[in-house]
Design an enzyme around this catalytic site. Structure first.
Site, PDB file in Angstrom:
ATOM      1  N   LYS A  87       6.744  -5.592  11.043  1.00 45.97           N
ATOM      2  CA  LYS A  87       6.257  -4.404  10.339  1.00 45.97           C
ATOM      3  C   LYS A  87       4.774  -4.218  10.671  1.00 45.97           C
ATOM      4  O   LYS A  87       3.968  -5.147  10.489  1.00 45.97           O
ATOM      5  CB  LYS A  87       6.461  -4.602   8.839  1.00 45.97           C
TER       6      LYS A  87
HETATM    7  O1  G3P Z   1       8.498   0.355   0.767  1.00 41.88           O
HETATM    8  C1  G3P Z   1       7.155   0.551   0.505  1.00 41.88           C
HETATM    9  C2  G3P Z   1       6.852   0.124  -0.855  1.00 41.88           C
HETATM   10  O2  G3P Z   1       6.820  -1.251  -1.009  1.00 41.88           O
HETATM   11  C3  G3P Z   1       5.770   0.808  -1.548  1.00 41.88           C
HETATM   12  O3  G3P Z   1       6.332   1.154  -2.741  1.00 41.88           O
HETATM   13  O4  G3P Z   1       6.337   1.805  -5.063  1.00 41.88           O
HETATM   14  O5  G3P Z   1       4.398   0.498  -4.103  1.00 41.88           O
HETATM   15  O6  G3P Z   1       4.735   2.879  -3.504  1.00 41.88           O
HETATM   16  P1  G3P Z   1       5.388   1.610  -3.928  1.00 41.88           P
END
Ligand code: G3P
Length: 217
Positions: A87
């Site tokens: 990633k």
């Molecule tokens: O997949 C990306 C993720 O981990 C971010 O999610 O909810 O932190 O915006 P969030």
């Protein structure tokens, strides 16, 4: 549509895997820290534990922000386990590293994608997955789902094979809307997957079936 779970929590990964519908896992440094997994060696061991639970791709993020560092870290991650996807952040060196890994046949996931132009670059660099963060766009009053639609249109126009991995999914409606828009993959918390099960008519109907069956017994 592939379902990935976006967590480093082993119990939640096992629960999704046990349902038989899990296609992979995505992680990031924040999700690792949330589970108290810190330090290089512990993080590497944790990736291996995750790979041993699921059958599909497991995204593991590099920390370096320069090309040489990303290549070095990405190669070490890819050597850890055959299911690891490297990633990489959506910056210039990340794109260059993506091209390096795609030329070597190593799977990549371009992360922190917030615009169609970034997604176009990821596809040009041969990324396996592109991760538009829809929830974080919604957080700043920008339509995250519209980004999925724009990337779908662009990729279909040219037949790019990069898979659209809708990330920063927060809830069930994100999952359903991404499915309507043709996202190849979604990654979200366990609740965004198990929430899809819920319908009161299912629960009421099942209770009635059981009640009626038991009348004759
Ligand atoms: O997949 C990306 C993720 O981990 C971010 O999610 O909810 O932190 O915006 P969030």
């Amino acid at each position: 549509m592939k379902f990935f779970i976006d967590t480093a929590n082993i119990e939640q990964i096992k629960e999704a895997q046990d349902m038989g519908i899990l296609d992979g896992v995505t992680t990031n440094p924040s999700l690792m820290a949330k589970e108290g997994i810190t330090g290089h060696d512990n993080i590497m061991k944790h990736y291996i534990s995750i790979c041993n639970i699921v059958d599909g791709d497991v995204s593991a993020e590099v920390i370096a922000t320069d090309y040489e560092g990303m290549v070095r870290e990405g190669e070490a991650l890819a050597d850890l386990h055959g299911q690891i996807v490297v990633k990489l952040p959506m910056i210039k060196d990340g794109i260059k590293a993506c091209k390096y890994f795609s030329d070597k046949g190593i799977k990549t996931n371009m992360t922190l994608v917030f615009s169609p132009g970034q997604a176009l670059l990821a596809a040009k660099a041969g990324a396996t997955y592109v991760s538009p963060f829809i929830g974080r766009l919604d957080d700043i009053s920008t339509d995250g789902l519209n980004l999925i639609a724009e990337i779908r249109l662009i990729y279909d126009n040219y037949g790019f094979e990069t898979e659209i991995l809708a990330a920063s999914v927060r809830h069930t409606m994100h999952v359903i809307d991404c499915a309507k828009l043709g996202a190849d993959v979604m990654t979200g918390p366990l609740s965004s997957i198990t929430g899809l099960l819920k319908h009161p008519l299912t629960d009421n109907g099942l209770a009635k079936f059981l009640e009626d069956y038991n009348k004759g017994n």
